[in-house]
Write a protein that holds these residues in place. Structure first.
Motif, short mmCIF file in Angstrom:
data_model
loop_
_atom_site.label_atom_id
_atom_site.label_comp_id
_atom_site.label_asym_id
_atom_site.label_seq_id
_atom_site.Cartn_x
_atom_site.Cartn_y
_atom_site.Cartn_z
N VAL A 1 0.87 -1.22 0.04
CA VAL A 1 0.07 0.13 -0.01
C VAL A 1 0.91 1.07 0.01
O VAL A 1 1.86 1.22 0.86
N ASN A 2 0.63 2.01 -0.87
CA ASN A 2 1.42 3.29 -1.15
C ASN A 2 0.97 4.37 -0.02
O ASN A 2 0.21 5.17 -0.21
N VAL A 3 1.35 4.28 1.17
CA VAL A 3 0.70 5.35 2.39
C VAL A 3 1.72 6.42 2.29
O VAL A 3 2.65 6.55 2.26
N CYS A 4 0.82 7.64 2.37
CA CYS A 4 1.33 8.98 2.56
C CYS A 4 2.44 9.40 1.58
O CYS A 4 3.15 10.16 1.97
N GLY A 5 2.47 8.53 0.50
CA GLY A 5 3.18 9.21 -0.38
C GLY A 5 5.08 8.78 -0.24
O GLY A 5 5.77 9.60 -1.03
N ALA A 6 5.02 8.15 0.69
CA ALA A 6 6.67 7.88 0.93
C ALA A 6 6.81 6.32 1.43
O ALA A 6 5.94 5.77 1.65
N ALA A 7 8.25 5.97 0.98
CA ALA A 7 8.54 4.62 1.27
C ALA A 7 8.41 4.26 2.75
O ALA A 7 8.79 5.19 3.43
N GLN A 8 7.82 3.16 3.10
CA GLN A 8 7.90 2.87 4.49
C GLN A 8 8.85 1.59 4.79
O GLN A 8 9.48 1.08 4.00
N PRO A 9 9.34 1.44 5.97
CA PRO A 9 10.30 0.75 6.27
C PRO A 9 10.25 -0.74 5.89
O PRO A 9 11.35 -1.25 5.54
N TRP A 10 8.97 -1.12 5.80
CA TRP A 10 8.85 -2.56 5.41
C TRP A 10 8.97 -2.86 3.98
O TRP A 10 9.12 -4.07 3.35
N ASP A 11 8.80 -1.75 3.02
CA ASP A 11 8.56 -2.08 1.65
C ASP A 11 10.13 -2.35 1.12
O ASP A 11 10.15 -3.26 0.14
N GLY A 12 11.39 -2.07 1.52
CA GLY A 12 12.49 -2.65 1.29
C GLY A 12 12.75 -3.93 1.64
O GLY A 12 13.91 -4.48 1.16
N LYS A 13 12.09 -4.45 2.32
CA LYS A 13 12.11 -6.11 2.89
C LYS A 13 11.23 -6.95 1.94
O LYS A 13 11.59 -7.83 2.13
N ALA A 14 10.80 -6.39 0.87
CA ALA A 14 10.08 -7.22 0.02
C ALA A 14 11.03 -7.87 -0.85
O ALA A 14 11.75 -7.52 -1.54
N LYS A 15 11.08 -9.26 -1.00
CA LYS A 15 12.04 -10.10 -1.77
C LYS A 15 11.44 -10.55 -3.09
O LYS A 15 12.27 -10.68 -4.00
N GLN A 16 10.13 -10.76 -3.07
CA GLN A 16 9.35 -11.39 -4.21
C GLN A 16 8.05 -11.05 -3.94
O GLN A 16 7.70 -10.85 -3.04
N GLY A 17 7.19 -11.13 -5.42
CA GLY A 17 5.84 -10.90 -5.27
C GLY A 17 5.13 -11.29 -6.52
O GLY A 17 5.86 -12.07 -7.24
N ALA A 18 3.86 -11.26 -6.35
CA ALA A 18 3.05 -11.70 -7.56
C ALA A 18 1.62 -10.54 -7.58
O ALA A 18 1.49 -10.06 -6.62
N GLN A 19 1.10 -10.69 -8.76
CA GLN A 19 0.16 -9.63 -9.15
C GLN A 19 -0.80 -10.29 -10.00
O GLN A 19 -0.41 -11.21 -10.87
N ALA A 20 -2.12 -9.90 -9.98
CA ALA A 20 -3.12 -10.52 -10.87
C ALA A 20 -4.36 -9.52 -10.77
O ALA A 20 -4.35 -8.57 -9.86
#
Length: 216
Positions: free
Chosen positions: A78-97
């Motif tokens: 979730v793009n909260v407050c228009g700023a990167a959050q501490p956990w964003d950089g911890k994402a190592k892989q993902g999926a979308q649909a």
């Protein structure tokens, strides 16, 4: 195959044979090959398939595919407050649909994290939303309120937003957490601002997505 090599001095002389030195024996060959490393587990398996979403009244317009996480493509659940959050950089892989239903279009975004749990991510988003601002597809939205669904995951959190300054184009988001994973399910419908219909749809599909998110 190595063996004892002899030289025969003569067939009729009866002379003793003289052995020569043995050739070195090759090391034994193992009959079993070393175990092969396991194939990588694709992140898109953690989102329901087209058949699975069809069972809850959704038509898939994009089957689950990998979200390629990179320096220019960060994964922000979730793009909260228009700023990167501490956990964003911890994402190592993902999926979308993407899927569609009577309540609108459903966007699915799943992430696996390194060094942070899905529950920490969901709680982090919930706390960060005190700013009441969310960016979706480069448009600014304002938080309207929260909603709950029956417990289906380690943690979950639902909220709705509207296009900033308009009070319309309502979108509702359900976050689910399981182990080191979390996902955001976002329903939008430009032809309707019926938040209750969106929430009802998210409550209906939540068990299917939670089950997929928990796959080994």
């Amino acid at each position: 195959m190595s063996g004892l090599v002899v030289i025969v001095a003569g067939c009729s002389s009866g002379a003793a044979t003289t052995p020569v030195s043995e050739a070195p024996k090759p090391p034994p060959v193992s009959s079993s090959a070393p175990p092969s490393s396991a194939l990588p587990k694709l992140p898109e398996r953690l989102l329901p398939t087209g058949d699975e979403v069809a069972k809850v009244g959704l038509d898939d317009s994009q089957e689950p595919i990998e979200y390629v996480v990179g320096s220019t493509t960060p994964l922000r659940l979730v793009n909260v407050c228009g700023a990167a959050q501490p956990w964003d950089g911890k994402a190592k892989q993902g999926a979308q649909a993407i899927a569609t239903g009577t309540a609108g279009q459903l966007k699915q975004l799943m992430a696996e994290y390194d060094g942070v749990t899905g529950t920490e991510v969901v709680d982090g988003v919930k706390n960060a939303l005190s700013c009441r601002k969310v960016t979706i597809d480069d448009e600014e939205f304002t938080k309207l309120g929260e909603f709950t669904v029956p417990k289906v995951a380690d943690d979950q959190y639902g909220f709705c937003v509207s296009l900033e300054g308009t009070g319309s184009f309502v979108q509702c988001v359900l976050l689910l957490a399981q182990g080191d994973r979390a996902e955001a399910l976002t329903i939008s419908n430009r032809d309707s601002s019926d938040a209750k219909a969106q929430q009802a749809a998210l409550k209906k599909i939540a068990p299917v997505f939670a089950e997929a998110l928990a796959r080994p």
